[in-house]
Design a protein around this motif. Structure first.
Motif, PDB file in Angstrom:
ATOM      1  N   UNK A 127       0.992  -1.275   0.036  1.00 52.88           N
ATOM      2  CA  UNK A 127      -0.007   0.073  -0.052  1.00 52.88           C
ATOM      3  C   UNK A 127       0.762   1.283  -0.334  1.00 52.88           C
ATOM      4  N   UNK A 128       0.773   2.106  -1.076  1.00 54.87           N
ATOM      5  CA  UNK A 128       1.522   3.478  -1.132  1.00 54.87           C
ATOM      6  C   UNK A 128       0.406   4.477  -0.629  1.00 54.87           C
ATOM      7  N   UNK A 129       0.877   5.238   0.554  1.00 57.47           N
ATOM      8  CA  UNK A 129       0.064   6.432   0.819  1.00 57.47           C
ATOM      9  C   UNK A 129       0.944   7.314   1.434  1.00 57.47           C
ATOM     10  N   UNK A 130       0.237   8.385   2.000  1.00 58.09           N
ATOM     11  CA  UNK A 130       1.025   9.221   2.724  1.00 58.09           C
ATOM     12  C   UNK A 130       1.092   9.082   4.157  1.00 58.09           C
ATOM     13  N   UNK A 131       1.982   9.539   4.974  1.00 56.59           N
ATOM     14  CA  UNK A 131       2.327   9.038   6.454  1.00 56.59           C
ATOM     15  C   UNK A 131       0.742   9.123   7.288  1.00 56.59           C
ATOM     16  N   UNK A 132       0.049  10.185   6.987  1.00 62.48           N
ATOM     17  CA  UNK A 132      -1.251  10.245   7.740  1.00 62.48           C
ATOM     18  C   UNK A 132      -2.098   8.903   7.339  1.00 62.48           C
ATOM     19  N   UNK A 133      -2.053   8.507   6.218  1.00 63.01           N
ATOM     20  CA  UNK A 133      -3.234   7.205   6.067  1.00 63.01           C
ATOM     21  C   UNK A 133      -2.196   6.044   6.387  1.00 63.01           C
ATOM     22  N   UNK A 144       0.715  -4.323   8.609  1.00 59.78           N
ATOM     23  CA  UNK A 144       1.564  -5.003   9.705  1.00 59.78           C
ATOM     24  C   UNK A 144       2.920  -4.299   9.941  1.00 59.78           C
ATOM     25  N   UNK A 145       3.411  -3.411   8.743  1.00 60.38           N
ATOM     26  CA  UNK A 145       4.665  -2.552   8.931  1.00 60.38           C
ATOM     27  C   UNK A 145       4.425  -1.499   8.003  1.00 60.38           C
ATOM     28  N   UNK A 146       4.936  -0.391   8.018  1.00 63.83           N
ATOM     29  CA  UNK A 146       5.093   0.584   7.212  1.00 63.83           C
ATOM     30  C   UNK A 146       6.276   1.486   7.125  1.00 63.83           C
ATOM     31  N   UNK A 147       6.781   1.951   6.093  1.00 62.87           N
ATOM     32  CA  UNK A 147       7.848   2.668   6.018  1.00 62.87           C
ATOM     33  C   UNK A 147       7.307   4.243   5.878  1.00 62.87           C
ATOM     34  N   UNK A 148       7.632   5.004   6.816  1.00 69.14           N
ATOM     35  CA  UNK A 148       6.749   6.447   6.711  1.00 69.14           C
ATOM     36  C   UNK A 148       7.615   7.397   7.432  1.00 69.14           C
ATOM     37  N   UNK A 149       7.199   8.651   7.468  1.00 68.76           N
ATOM     38  CA  UNK A 149       7.715   9.685   8.069  1.00 68.76           C
ATOM     39  C   UNK A 149       7.087  10.027   9.558  1.00 68.76           C
ATOM     40  N   UNK A 150       8.004  10.573  10.550  1.00 68.95           N
ATOM     41  CA  UNK A 150       7.576  10.719  11.947  1.00 68.95           C
ATOM     42  C   UNK A 150       6.557  11.721  11.991  1.00 68.95           C
TER      43      UNK A 150
END
Length: 303
Positions: A127-133, A144-150
């Motif tokens: 799933x590709x999405x912005x950090x909020x989503x 289960x896991x995400x690579x996102x911004x803080x």
């Protein structure tokens, strides 16, 4: 662990050996209880499965059909056990992975390539999405896991967060821009030209990061338009303005855009975070986390 009843196992041993003595030895029991288990099984089925004589044991037609059906059932059961055990160790199953668009330029492809070599039987849902989503999907247990911004509220939502990759900010210019032959672009000069910024509503992290970058250097950017990646690069290519973007974007290398280092007294870096629920139970997560850390350029001394 056995998935099957004692009566079923007794019948299958006799059906395969066609000899009560050998079947009893195989099951590590004596003949009388074995015979009793087989009779009880026939009573449950409701038809004779064996023809017995003092010299031989034969299967009836119903017995042959039962033997074949039970063998298929046992084979399927063994396969199911093997699959369940592999899922429990993270070697199979489903792993739901989320990532921000900028993570897709280098970190996520590098990590997933290594992960697929180690766990080829794990099915990946991406799933590709912005950090909020992504944060919302993690909170809802839909990832289960995400690579996102803080974000400031991520920690309060029961997430494990750790910096997993960091990179410098660079300047994206139209290929035929007057500065394209330079080695770097001073931020003082950059602030004076038209810029394409990141939209606050959809790229809050970069919007805030760049605002802080210019403010720390005592400058105010001249934004003429705001957008999101990769549309932002199309606007740069069209000559509407320059842009400050994370360095990994340069790996896309679109034909009409050139990337140059940004020179500033006070620099900032773009950081990606590995995030997963603290109460998460998917055993496939740790191996992907290891792959992300291995593919990372992050060093603990960076800020």
């Amino acid at each position: 662990m056995s998935l099957y009843s004692r009566q079923m196992l007794a019948f299958m041993a006799v059906a395969q050996e066609l000899h009560f003595g050998r079947a009893a030895q195989r099951l590590h029991m004596t003949q009388p209880p074995l015979s009793q288990q087989v009779r009880l099984f026939e009573e449950r089925v409701g038809v004779p499965l064996l023809e017995r004589s003092t010299r031989s044991v034969r299967l009836t037609a119903a017995g042959e059909a039962m033997r074949d059906a039970m063998q298929r059932l046992m084979d399927d059961g063994d396969a199911a056990l093997a699959t369940v055990r592999r899922v429990a160790t993270g070697e199979a199953g489903l792993l739901r992975v989320g990532f921000t668009p900028t993570a897709a330029y280098r970190l996520v492809p590098a990590a997933l390539g290594a992960y697929r070599e180690r766990r080829p039987d794990v099915q990946l849902s991406m799933t590709e999405a912005d950090t909020g989503h992504l944060r919302a999907l993690l909170a809802q247990d839909r990832l289960d896991v995400a690579v996102m911004r803080h974000t400031a509220d991520s920690q309060a939502e029961g997430l494990h967060l750790e910096p997993v990759d960091t990179e410098p900010l660079v300047v994206a210019l139209p290929l035929r821009h007057a500065w394209s032959s330079r080695r770097s672009i001073p931020i003082e000069e950059l602030a004076a030209v038209p810029l394409i910024g990141f939209a606050r509503s959809t790229s809050a992290y970069f919007h805030t990061l760049l605002a802080s970058l210019f403010a720390r250097n005592g400058l105010a950017p001249n934004y003429v338009m705001e957008s999101v990646l990769p549309t932002l690069l199309a606007l740069v290519e069209a000559g509407i303005g320059a842009a400050v973007v994370p360095g990994s974007v340069s790996e896309l290398r679109p034909g009409g855009v050139k990337y140059l280092p940004l020179k500033a007294r006070h620099t900032l870096r773009s950081t990606l975070y590995l995030a997963y629920r603290k109460d998460g139970a998917n055993p496939a997560v740790p191996a992907l986390c290891d792959a992300l850390r291995h593919a990372s350029r992050y060093k603990s001394s960076t800020s």
